[in-house]
Enzyme design. Structure first.
Site, PDB file in Angstrom:
ATOM      1  N   ASP A 462       0.861  -1.182   0.000  1.00 14.07           N
ATOM      2  CA  ASP A 462       0.000   0.000   0.000  1.00 14.07           C
ATOM      3  C   ASP A 462       0.893   1.225   0.000  1.00 14.07           C
ATOM      4  O   ASP A 462       1.517   1.561   1.018  1.00 14.07           O
ATOM      5  CB  ASP A 462      -0.923  -0.008   1.223  1.00 14.07           C
ATOM      6  CG  ASP A 462      -1.964   1.106   1.136  1.00 14.07           C
ATOM      7  OD1 ASP A 462      -2.724   1.282   2.102  1.00 14.07           O
ATOM      8  OD2 ASP A 462      -2.005   1.804   0.109  1.00 14.07           O
ATOM      9  N   ASP A1074      -0.439  56.435 -53.097  1.00  8.72           N
ATOM     10  CA  ASP A1074       0.049  55.818 -51.860  1.00  8.72           C
ATOM     11  C   ASP A1074      -0.681  54.527 -51.543  1.00  8.72           C
ATOM     12  O   ASP A1074      -0.608  54.024 -50.417  1.00  8.72           O
ATOM     13  CB  ASP A1074      -0.068  56.792 -50.688  1.00  8.72           C
ATOM     14  CG  ASP A1074      -1.495  57.253 -50.457  1.00  8.72           C
ATOM     15  OD1 ASP A1074      -2.404  56.770 -51.179  1.00  8.72           O
ATOM     16  OD2 ASP A1074      -1.717  58.103 -49.575  1.00  8.72           O
ATOM     17  N   ASP A1208      -2.352  60.625   2.732  1.00  7.47           N
ATOM     18  CA  ASP A1208      -3.635  60.355   3.354  1.00  7.47           C
ATOM     19  C   ASP A1208      -4.433  59.422   2.447  1.00  7.47           C
ATOM     20  O   ASP A1208      -4.127  59.271   1.256  1.00  7.47           O
ATOM     21  CB  ASP A1208      -4.413  61.674   3.575  1.00  7.47           C
ATOM     22  CG  ASP A1208      -5.627  61.459   4.484  1.00  7.47           C
ATOM     23  OD1 ASP A1208      -5.630  60.449   5.213  1.00  7.47           O
ATOM     24  OD2 ASP A1208      -6.554  62.284   4.448  1.00  7.47           O
TER      25      ASP A1208
END
Length: 1440
Positions: A462, A1074, A1208
């Site tokens: 086992d 282009d 803060d």
């Protein structure tokens, strides 16, 4: 440059591994001083360079940035040069450390003197990802550098593959270069295995098709040697790298017992790999911690083992082992740049090992002698590890030879685990315990205690038991058993087991020495004898589950079926059946069960079944395996498809067919795949649960069944093919055709094939066998002595009305017989056009007169459907007919009655199809088909292109097809040189010789600019189009508005058409565009091309009339280059006609966007009155307008930027969620940094402070409240690591930090305004806009500067010490001490100082800050000569 990190809410780039955080902050601050700001690419290149620089010896603490700058390669991408230059300017020069003193021990050899390094060096830096690779051959220094990098890694390991992949990316090697690298790096065995895997991968890739690969130009390896073939070379490189991963031994990951820590691998990474491997390798319920703790020490490297041994923690908890080894890191063993040592003369004294002169003892090759006799056998000539008595006796070790391979693949899906340092586990033969699949794993052992004889017992193995369990009957009577609690599968147990704390000796059959356990569990009920993991691990045994394959049929089970990745089995419910079908299905299942095709099955998975009635009244069993097919991977078929029967030579007149019965049911199916082929036979009326079955053999309906059967049948017929080289065996699926030159050889071949098939368990069907003389029916065709015909031909009814289903069915039948039908592609194209636009099978299609005529042509051609069989002695000729509707090609041989094959190829779905490209594609297709089916290429090509048009195309075209046509030009013949043959009349059809208009060039393209012609510039977008005609000056320009449904491509066409219409008076024209699409379109039109389907067909057809007869020069212009040449400026002017001018923001728009103050508007062009009016007219500022303000008070301000900060945390509600805004403000300039978080923890505060430091710089002091996050240990340690002094506000008064509180109010006000303007604005965007407004837009009225300008200004001048503070009148207060419950007021006392939230009061000999809520204004105490007190000066309370 990309996205910059100027936004304060963006995350800080993560520091490279091994670089301290304070060093990384220095690099970040230098990067944020760049103008413009840094981009993501800059940070990526900086991190990449630092990762390599950390590994060099120049990486000292503190860092020498001047030396670091010398390591940056020339032209290194990014702005790393500028960042290091900023650090050099800000860092003062440091003196070099003194050299180390020499060794003073005269017994030790002198150390190697370090030679000064002349020039700084670093490890080679490869090309970054995306950089263009340039090919250059290997040099010896390159090969040596690569071999040094992979010297500690195994071939195929991740480290090995990463180095080789980077080297391939850098050098872009050819196939020859890769072969040289493999021979230099690997052994001959690894190189041979790699070559075999590479050939297999190349064969698979060639069958699937490779872009740019020409089968006629040679193998892929030859074509990849050409440096100009970058695409093929990249494909070959990928295949070459993939061959390493397919090497034997690299496809399987190491088990958890074989994972070793690499020599340079951190201990934590090694433990993490072990943890993952144990999760995947241990059985369910097995405790993992003991095994992990044991392997963490036993498989660690030598350095970590020495550390653990020195501290006595070899079996300690894992956490202590990690803490002990965390001091050892691979940085201690990093590779450094070696300096050639100075040669020292050899010593004059002899070596104490070998007694010879000329070398030091450390360089002696003689093995070191043992310090004393062996402690085992007292022999002084060997070490203990070499003692013969410790050798394992192999006389009784039969079980060691039981390591047989398992044929069934592993069920568990493995994960890829990194090998530590590229090391592989040593090959050690462990004791094997053979187990059985049908029985529990047991072993006969002998157990003995102290002074007791051994007792034989059978123990259960086992691996889930931590400790061995023995029955109480074996325990001695006087044993001291102790109570214990055992946690097992059934839960905790306290009264079933005892613990025996005395030694137990277990004798195992395969081990001479017994296994000694210090303790074991005793089962008081005498039920269990379990051999646990403590005993198995001590004897180093391995459990072995022998595979017992079930022998079903003589045919071997296939190794691959496409389900080896083990996906989840499909679960498809069985649908109900009527009684008739259910009875038929029950009979079919019973027959399959008797034939042993199926077997009872209990397990997961289900696919529905049903019967189908045949025309003869019998039923057929159907298993719906569509769900299984969806998760099955396709297998590469060994055959490309059905063979062309015209390849059967006429010289093999004797034929015979062989038919196999139930061929698929003869191949066994591995049991591991049964869940994918399971089904359920339901009970009538659901009276009970259905009966479960699964296939034992390969079922029909599985998509890989034909491929698997072909592989098995080909394996059987291969030896027969070698025995009869003059005969042919044609195999397709389960159909076999035999062809021989003589009847005797055919009979012998038939006997050989029949015996081979019968021997392998494949039954034959003699009644279906066919043989010559007479026609042979095979694969739907009829084989005659000299021709091939089809068994059935479609019958065509010439009518004008067809349904969609009828027309599709008729075209499908025509597709099957098209290889023998003498018809052109144009007739078929007309019928395919009739199918367009119809999807409903019930649609009715009305044919035009042209389409009806095409039906008559096809009907007449079907009567001539016949193909000739191949004559090996005659060459193969080809005929290519290019038409606007498609290409028709014919393969034929001279002096034959019929052609070999008719091939119809549709044109590609493009707007223009250049006929030169179509001709080149047809040549490649014909050569490939002829080579694949007939074993030879075409001798000549006859085409319908004139020699003049072909010559003009080859001289003027720049297409890739020109190279193909030039290569095959010696085989071209036009139709003027017709081949001989009885079907010559077909070649003289008028439609073949009909002139093709598109082959005549409509206009001429000039190779150079035409000086006397004007220039046309055009451009377009989805909404507008424009053009300019220029000839020394702008002659004409125009802007066109387009429809809303127009595309950008259509807009470019509109602009060109409008410009060509205005250019009609000129015969010559220079066109500058282009758009690469339009440039290519015009050049293809000039050479001649077939028009194709396009959404702009009408626009394309308008180009030809406008360009007819012109001479044009076309040129592509790159847009947005900002160059000053005339062509670029005119192209930019054309683009500008379609764009609206970009105007700066006016003050009104700026205030609507940011709600900045009036002083900021005055800086952007508004007067004082205009700025005041803009603010007064803003609706948002009227709705959200803060009333009142806090008093200024007294706070401690810095005298320079980054001197004192206040921090803060303020809260903000946003869309049902509460967010924390972590605010940091500089007390000198007021510059603000904000981080938005969901929580307020120490980690969040550290992260927000890091964000603020990266933007504002590092402060000297920070002041916050006494919140838990700011007082956390993590935040304090971070401040100490950066030398930042942290202090808190006044206790019990959270409002004492006046500056940061006012900043919170300003920030929240701006955020509220932005959210009022846009309710769906993301909070991060609102915070970023607020910071932009506060820091960069709003102007402080006191100094007329923004906060950011003030933050970059010079510090305040120092205040002289003799300056007296201003005199103020004293103030008296009554007070209460904070924290006390006393309700009485004390005082009055005189305050020393007042701030925004409190006053400094002397209390009991000390001074305390008392908040305003605990103060009450008083008057000066009455002196002894008291006078009447003015009632106006009575006590009153003042709130700050």
């Amino acid at each position: 440059m990309g996205k910059t990190y100027s936004s304060p809410i963006n995350p800080i780039p993560k520091a490279p591994k091994g670089l301290a955080i304070h060093h990384w902050l220095n690099f970040l601050q230098a990067a944020y001083r760049l103008q413009p700001g840094p981009s993501e690419f800059d940070f990526h290149q900086l991190r990449k360079f630092l990762k390599l620089a950390i590994k060099t010896p120049v990486w000292l603490n503190p860092i020498n940035y001047s030396v670091l700058a010398g390591l940056i390669p020339k032209n290194y991408p990014g702005r790393v040069h500028e960042i290091v230059a900023i650090l050099i300017q800000e860092t003062p020069a440091r003196e070099a450390p003194p050299s180390a003193p020499l060794a003073e021990d005269p017994q030790k050899p002198p150390p190697y003197p370090e030679q000064a390094q002349e020039a700084s060096q670093c490890l080679p830096i490869l090309h970054p990802h995306g950089a263009p690779a340039a090919h250059r051959p290997w040099q010896m220094k390159d090969l040596q550098a690569i071999k040094q990098e992979v010297s500690s890694s195994a071939p195929g390991s991740p480290q090995f593959m990463q180095t080789i992949r980077l080297a391939v990316q850098q050098f872009d090697p050819t196939a020859k270069d890769l072969h040289d690298l493999l021979q230099y790096l690997c052994s001959s065995l690894v190189a041979s295995l790699h070559h075999q895997q590479l050939e297999t991968l190349i064969a698979q890739a060639e069958t699937q098709g490779i872009t740019g690969y020409n089968p006629l130009a040679g193998p892929l390896r030859i074509q990849a040697n050409n440096p100009n073939q970058q695409g093929l070379r990249k494909e070959y490189q990928n295949l070459w790298l993939s061959a390493f991963s397919a090497l034997p031994g690299n496809t399987k990951d190491p088990t958890w017992a074989a994972i070793l820590q690499g020599p340079e691998e951190p201990f934590g990474s090694f433990v993490e790999r072990l943890n993952v491997a144990l999760d995947n390798g241990l059985p369910e319920g097995t405790p993992k911690d003991p095994i992990l703790r044991s392997l963490a020490y036993s498989n660690a490297n030598k350095e970590c083992q020495k550390l653990l041994q020195a501290r006595g923690q070899t079996n300690s908890p894992l956490g202590e082992m990690l803490r002990a080894c965390q001091t050892w890191t691979p940085r201690d063993k990093n590779k450094i740049l070696m300096v050639q040592p100075k040669k020292t003369p050899p010593p004059n004294q002899p070596c104490f090992r070998c007694g010879q002169v000329g070398h030091w003892s450390r360089d002696c090759k003689q093995p070191r002698p043992p310090p004393g006799p062996c402690p085992v056998c007292q022999d002084p000539t060997h070490w203990k590890r070499d003692c013969p008595q410790l050798k394992t006796d192999t006389r009784d070790s039969e079980d060691l030879l039981l390591d047989l391979p398992c044929e069934a693949p592993n069920v568990r899906e493995r994960k890829n685990l990194l090998r530590g340092g590229g090391l592989a586990s040593p090959r050690t033969i462990l004791p094997l315990i053979p187990l059985s699949q049908q029985k529990q794993p047991t072993l006969h052992i002998q157990v003995s205690f102290s002074n007791t004889p051994p007792v034989s017992v059978q123990a259960l193995l086992d691996t889930g038991a931590d400790i061995t369990v023995l029955p109480a009957c074996l325990c001695p009577p006087d044993s001291n058993l102790q109570d214990t609690t055992v946690l097992g599968a059934g839960g905790p147990s306290t009264n079933k087991f005892k613990i025996l704390p005395c030694p137990v000796h277990i004798h195992l059959p395969f081990r001479r020495q017994p296994v000694t356990l210090t303790a074991c569990l005793i089962d008081i009920n005498n039920q269990w004898t379990i051999l646990g993991r403590d005993a198995l691990q001590q004897c180093q045994s391995s459990l072995y589950l022998a595979d017992q394959p079930s022998k079903v049929l003589p045919v071997l089970a296939p190794k691959l079926i496409g389900l080896e990745h083990l996906p989840p089995p499909p679960e498809v419910s069985q649908f109900p059946l009527n009684p008739e079908r259910l009875q038929a299905l029950t009979d079919l299942v019973s027959r399959a069960l008797e034939a042993k095709h199926i077997e009872p099955y209990q397990g997961p998975g289900n696919n529905p079944i049903f019967p189908v009635k045949k025309p003869n009244g019998k039923w057929r069993f159907i298993h719906d395996l569509r769900a299984t097919n969806s998760v099955t991977r396709d297998l590469a078929s060994p055959s490309p498809g059905p063979p062309d029967l015209t390849s059967l030579p006429q010289g093999l007149p004797h034929l015979r067919t062989i038919d196999l019965t139930d061929a698929f049911f003869q191949i066994p199916l591995p049991t591991i795949f049964q869940p994918y082929f399971a089904f359920t036979l339901p009970q009538p009326n659901n009276y009970g649960p259905g009966t479960r079955y699964s296939w034992r053999v390969l079922p029909q309906g599985f998509k890989n069944s034909p491929t698997l059967f072909e592989q098995q049948l080909s394996h059987i017929l291969t030896p027969v093919r070698k025995t009869f080289p003059n005969s042919l065996i044609i195999q397709y699926m389960d159909d076999i055709l035999l062809a021989s030159p003589a009847p005797g050889e055919l009979a012998a071949l038939t006997d050989k094939v029949t015996n081979a098939l019968t021997k392998e368990g494949l039954p034959l069907s003699p009644e279906k066998t066919q043989a010559t003389p007479g026609p042979i029916h095979f694969l739907g065709q009829v084989i005659s002595q000299d021709c091939i015909t089809y068994e059935t031909l479609p019958s065509i009814n010439v009518k004008s009305t067809w349904s969609l289903a009828e027309l599709q069915s008729m075209l499908g039948e025509l597709q099957w017989v098209s290889k023998g039908t003498p018809v052109l592609r144009s007739s078929l194209h007309q019928l395919y056009l009739a199918l367009r636009g119809h999807r409903d099978p019930r649609d009715t299609i009305k044919l035009t007169s042209i389409q009806v005529q095409a039906l008559r042509t096809i009907q007449k051609a079907l009567t001539l459907n016949c193909r000739s069989r191949l004559v090996n002695q005659l060459p193969i000729l080809a005929l290519i007919m290019l038409r606007p509707t498609g290409t028709t090609a014919v393969l034929f041989q001279t002096k034959q009655k019929w052609p070999l094959v008719w091939l119809h190829t549709p044109h590609p779905a493009t707007s223009l199809r250049p006929w030169g490209q179509l001709l080149a594609n047809a040549v490649i297709i014909l050569d490939k088909y002829s080579l694949q089916h007939y074993g030879q290429v075409c001798k000549s090509f006859h085409h319908n292109i004139s020699n003049q048009a072909l010559t003009y195309y080859l001289h003027t075209s720049d297409q890739s097809s020109v190279a193909i046509l030039l290569q095959h030009s010696h085989r071209f013949h036009n139709l003027g040189a017709q081949p001989s043959g009885p079907w010559r009349s077909l070649l003289q059809m008028p439609q073949i010789f009909q002139n093709i208009d598109v082959l005549r060039p409509p206009f001429t393209i000039s190779p150079v600019v035409i000086n006397h012609a004007p220039c046309l510039f055009s451009d377009g977008s989805a909404s507008k189009a424009a053009f300019i005609i220029w000839d020394r000056q702008v002659i004409h320009q125009q802007v066109l508005s387009l429809p809303s449904t127009c595309s950008a491509q259509a807009g470019e066409l509109f602009g060109l058409l409008a410009g060509l219409q205005k250019s009609q008076p000129w015969v010559a024209l220079n066109i500058f565009l282009d758009s690469k699409f339009l440039i290519g379109h015009l050049r293809r039109m000039a050479l001649g091309a077939f028009p194709g389907p396009s959404t702009q067909c009408e626009l394309h057809t308008q180009l030809l009339p406008l360009l007819q007869g012109k001479t044009v020069y076309v040129h592509h212009v790159r847009s947005h280059t900002l160059l000053q040449d005339p062509i670029s400026r005119l192209n930019e002017a054309t683009d500008a006609l379609m764009l609206a001018p970009l105007l700066p923001l006016d003050p009104t728009t700026l205030h609507q966007l940011t709600h900045c103050n009036p002083y900021a508007l005055r800086n952007h062009g508004a007067t004082a009155s205009e700025a005041h009016a803009i603010v007064q007219a803003c609706h948002t500022c009227k709705v959200i307008n803060p009333q009142g303000r806090l008093p200024q008070g007294y706070i401690r301000r810095g005298h320079a930027p980054n001197d004192i900060w206040q921090g803060d945390v303020t809260h903000l509600q946003y869309k049902r969620y509460k967010y924390c805004l972590l605010v940091w403000v500089d007390t000198y300039s007021g510059a603000v940094s904000v981080s938005c978080r969901r929580k307020e923890t120490g980690s969040d505060c550290v992260a927000s402070l890091l964000v603020a430091i990266s933007i504002l710089g590092k402060p000297q002091n920070i002041n916050t409240d006494n919140g838990a996050a700011y007082l956390s240990q993590e935040f304090q340690q971070f401040c100490n690591s950066l030398a930042i002094k942290h202090s808190t506000h006044i206790p019990y008064n959270p409002t004492s930090s006046g500056l940061v509180e006012r900043t919170n109010g300003i920030l929240k006000t701006l955020i509220s305004k932005y959210l009022l303007d846009n309710h769906h604005l993301p909070l991060e965007t609102a915070v970023s806009k607020s910071l932009w407004t506060i820091n960069h837009l709003n102007v402080l009225p006191s100094c007329q500067k923004t906060r950011w300008q003030l933050h970059q200004a010079q510090p305040l001048p120092p205040v002289p010490e003799d300056t007296l503070p201003p005199h103020t009148s004293p103030k008296w207060y009554y007070y209460k001490i904070p924290g006390l419950t006393n309700s009485r007021w004390s005082g009055p006392v005189q305050s020393l100082k007042e701030a925004a939230g409190a006053a400094l009061i002397p209390v009991g000999g000390s001074y305390l800050w008392i908040p305003w809520r605990l103060l009450k204004r008083g008057i000066c105490p009455r002196p002894e000569s008291s006078a009447a007190v003015d009632p106006k000066t009575r006590d009153h309370q003042l709130h700050g």
